[in-house]
Write an enzyme that holds these catalytic residues in place. Structure first.
Site, PDB file in Angstrom:
ATOM      1  CG  HIS A  43      59.899 114.168  33.039  1.00  0.00           C
ATOM      2  ND1 HIS A  43      58.910 114.236  33.976  1.00  0.00           N
ATOM      3  CD2 HIS A  43      59.877 112.887  32.567  1.00  0.00           C
ATOM      4  CE1 HIS A  43      58.293 113.071  34.053  1.00  0.00           C
ATOM      5  NE2 HIS A  43      58.877 112.230  33.228  1.00  0.00           N
ATOM      6  N   GLY A  53      62.716 107.556  36.444  1.00  0.00           N
ATOM      7  CA  GLY A  53      62.580 107.767  37.886  1.00  0.00           C
ATOM      8  C   GLY A  53      62.116 109.142  38.297  1.00  0.00           C
ATOM      9  CG  ASN A  54      62.071 112.371  35.578  1.00  0.00           C
ATOM     10  OD1 ASN A  54      62.884 113.229  35.883  1.00  0.00           O
ATOM     11  ND2 ASN A  54      62.205 111.625  34.488  1.00  0.00           N
ATOM     12  N   GLY A  55      59.102 110.379  38.483  1.00  0.00           N
ATOM     13  CA  GLY A  55      57.941 110.318  39.368  1.00  0.00           C
ATOM     14  C   GLY A  55      58.331 110.041  40.802  1.00  0.00           C
ATOM     15  CB  VAL A  63      63.136 112.142  41.945  1.00  0.00           C
ATOM     16  CG1 VAL A  63      63.835 113.367  42.532  1.00  0.00           C
ATOM     17  CG2 VAL A  63      64.149 111.019  41.738  1.00  0.00           C
ATOM     18  N   GLY A  64      60.142 113.097  42.222  1.00  0.00           N
ATOM     19  CA  GLY A  64      59.183 114.184  42.394  1.00  0.00           C
ATOM     20  C   GLY A  64      58.292 113.994  43.598  1.00  0.00           C
ATOM     21  NE  ARG A  65      55.548 108.501  43.522  1.00  0.00           N
ATOM     22  CZ  ARG A  65      55.689 108.054  42.268  1.00  0.00           C
ATOM     23  NH1 ARG A  65      55.061 108.667  41.282  1.00  0.00           N
ATOM     24  NH2 ARG A  65      56.443 107.006  41.997  1.00  0.00           N
TER      25      ARG A  65
END
Length: 430
Positions: free
Chosen positions: A219, A224-226, A228-230
């Site tokens: 994280h 905005g981690n979700g 970017v992670g996707r």
């Protein structure tokens, strides 16, 4: 060794903290293992699941309907863009978003501000993903640039320098669902992550799975981690040659199966030696969740491709009937403007004459004649998109895309059995 770090929370300033949140006490931060030095062994069932999922994705990406998926992937990005734009309520329709995308190059109207915002975010997502996928090697700075592209208004750019958390109170971490590593560990963990991304120690889907879980565990950003992670899932799959672009809606399947997704990420966060059976079981649990999502995503995308193939056959029959009624050859030449537009409609389902002229590199009259022929055959619908400008729309494609997106938001992958569980466009027949 992955471990939970015991910490104590104390407020430095209570003046702005609500009385109910003026708490202090112990909490735990998680420090994951480095993935470049962690052994990975999967069970026989896990290997079989990975093989099945990868075969399904490869068949999808290389099959005769792969071109149709290019159009689907762009519209599926709308779900990510809606989340990125914090749009609430009913999502703008695919047709609205397509008009807004067209307006990025031409002077057209007939779409909402929401659609414009979503279209802009789709463009950002696509360009950022393409840049990462084509880079010789990925750096931490590249991922920071992706984060800035996805969240241009985020005031805290770059890797976080503060402790963040998932769930619980905004004022303290005591009730958080998960507390990521301390900020001082983030740079080294991210350096390890990009080193793993630049390698090929594991199969593409396994690598994408590990990258996503490790990123969400680190994280590294304050927000905005979700998103970017996707995006990193598609980056890995494209870089490894499994998919030519973001055509696999695995992140949407994970979003629909949110409870199982969270359970998988939670299981991934073990506290044991990296070569222990507990560590192996933890990673295997997460892989099972991700690989099942990838398989479902391939099945759903494949269903869309089948529908597009059937639709193309219907279009060809309509065109043949129309041309025969005019005493003309039923099938136009393969290199004609009419044939080329017909083949590209799943990818570009709304056109103006100037758009077709530019894409096909033909004269304005030739583009106009081809579009008019397809409209007269009942394949395209005419609509005014600006004063004196006619838009030609493949409404059948928009209908298929809307139904596909609604299915992907149903926990049963069938809206008749389970209603969508997140904002999606209304059915086109309502």
């Amino acid at each position: 060794m992955a471990r939970w770090l015991e910490s104590v929370w104390e407020h430095s300033d209570l003046s702005m903290v609500p009385r109910a949140d003026r708490l202090f006490g112990p909490y735990r931060q998680y420090e994951p293992d480095l993935i470049t030095s962690r052994p990975l062994s999967t069970s026989l069932e896990g290997n079989r699941a990975a093989t099945v999922a990868e075969r399904a994705v490869r068949e999808l990406a290389t099959g005769p309907g792969a071109q149709a998926l290019e159009g689907l992937s762009r519209f599926l990005l709308r779900s990510e863009a809606i989340a990125s734009s914090l749009i609430e309520g009913i999502a703008p329709s695919p047709q609205q978003v397509a008009l807004a995308e067209l307006a990025q190059d031409e002077d057209v109207r007939g779409f909402s501000d929401q659609a414009r915002l979503v279209a802009n975010n789709i463009t950002v997502l696509r360009r950022a993903g393409e840049d990462l996928a084509s880079a010789d090697s990925i750096t931490v700075e590249d991922i920071e640039a992706l984060h800035r592209a996805l969240l241009p208004d985020e005031s805290h750019s770059g890797l976080r320098r503060v402790q963040n958390r998932i769930g619980g109170s905004n004022w303290h971490p005591l009730s958080a669902d998960f507390v990521p590593p301390p900020p001082e560990l983030v740079p080294s963990l991210m350096a390890d992550l990009v080193e793993y991304m630049n390698g090929s120690a594991h199969a593409p889907l396994v690598q994408a799975s590990i990258v996503h879980a490790q990123f969400e565990t680190i994280h590294p950003f304050t927000d905005g981690n979700g998103r970017v992670g996707r995006a990193l899932i598609h980056t890995v799959l494209t870089r490894r040659g499994l998919t030519p672009s973001a055509i696999l809606p695995v992140s949407l399947v994970l979003a629909t199966s949110r409870n199982r997704y969270v359970e998988g990420l939670t299981a991934y966060r073990y506290a044991a030696s990296p070569d222990s059976s507990a560590a192996a079981a933890a990673v295997t649990s997460w892989l099972e969740v991700f690989l099942q999502a990838a398989t479902v995503a391939a099945e759903q995308a494949g269903q869309f491709v089948g529908q597009v193939v059937e639709l193309r056959a219907e279009w060809e029959a309509k065109l043949a009937e129309h041309r025969a009624a005019q005493g003309r050859r039923e099938t136009p030449r393969a290199d004609s403007a009419t044939s080329r537009i017909l083949r590209s409609l799943p990818e570009v389902p709304i056109l103006t004459t100037r758009t077709a002229q530019r894409r096909l590199e033909v004269s304005f009259p030739a583009a106009r004649a081809a579009l008019e022929e397809l409209a007269d055959a009942g394949i395209l619908a005419r609509r005014s998109v600006e004063r004196g400008t006619t838009g030609y729309t493949a409404t059948d494609i928009f209908s298929l895309v809307t139904h596909a997106e609604r299915r992907l938001a149903s926990t049963r992958w069938d809206t008749r059995a389970s209603a969508p569980n997140r904002p999606v466009p209304v059915p086109p027949d309502l």
